[in-house]
Design an enzyme around this catalytic site. Sequence first.
Site, PDB file in Angstrom:
ATOM      1  N   SER A   1       0.834  -1.186   0.000  1.00 32.90           N
ATOM      2  CA  SER A   1       0.000   0.000   0.000  1.00 32.90           C
ATOM      3  C   SER A   1       0.883   1.255   0.000  1.00 32.90           C
ATOM      4  CB  SER A   1      -0.969  -0.061   1.181  1.00 32.90           C
ATOM      5  OG  SER A   1      -2.014   0.859   1.033  1.00 32.90           O
TER       6      SER A   1
ATOM      7  N   ASP B   1      -9.815  -5.260  -4.353  1.00 29.30           N
ATOM      8  CA  ASP B   1      -9.216  -4.358  -3.360  1.00 29.30           C
ATOM      9  C   ASP B   1     -10.194  -3.209  -3.094  1.00 29.30           C
ATOM     10  OD1 ASP B   1      -7.703  -2.326  -2.013  1.00 29.30           O
ATOM     11  OD2 ASP B   1      -5.860  -3.190  -2.799  1.00 29.30           O
TER      12      ASP B   1
ATOM     13  N   HIS C   1      -7.378  -5.980   0.190  1.00 27.44           N
ATOM     14  CA  HIS C   1      -6.208  -5.106   0.275  1.00 27.44           C
ATOM     15  C   HIS C   1      -5.016  -5.840   0.899  1.00 27.44           C
ATOM     16  CE1 HIS C   1      -4.359  -1.205  -0.073  1.00 27.44           C
ATOM     17  NE2 HIS C   1      -4.077  -1.157   1.204  1.00 27.44           N
TER      18      HIS C   1
END
Length: 181
Positions: A69, A132, A159
Amino acid sequence: MKVLFIHGNGGCTAAHHWYRSAAKELSPLGFDVVLETFPDNIIAHQDIWLNFMEKQLNGDSEVILVGHSSGALAAMRYAETHSLVGSILVSACHTDLGDPTEKASGFYDTPWQWEAIKANQQWIIQFHSEDDPLIPVKEARFVRDQLTPEYYELKNRGHFMGSDSGGKDFPELVEVIKQKF
């Protein structure tokens, strides 16, 4: 060879998700694994994170970055100006998605240097999940199209957080590192 894990923002720490289980699998393979909670882990300001990475890596270029991320953003920005063995980008994006916290990080303030990111490492691997909820798959596909990494688009992984996959393991990540070495 050093493997530096770079977690995400929003209060994420080195103890979250799959980071520890992946680090635990890599250590016996001879990798010098660095898994620490980054400072400023709520917003993840680019200058703070890149400085922290500089200190952790101490000029070493025998490094694999594993960024998740916001950590993927840090890995890409670091690779713009540093030589690496490679990087693994998990749930990467290239825009702030209209999120004020993401915008405040500074990762999006300058244009991405895609060619430098590619040229400064031997390989790039990217993982994303079609479902996601935080980073739309079109963001990951744009990054893929710029970097031409070894790309894995998985299903039902969200995610890539522990709760997304029903556990804290990420066997695909460990397997691709093993295949590289």
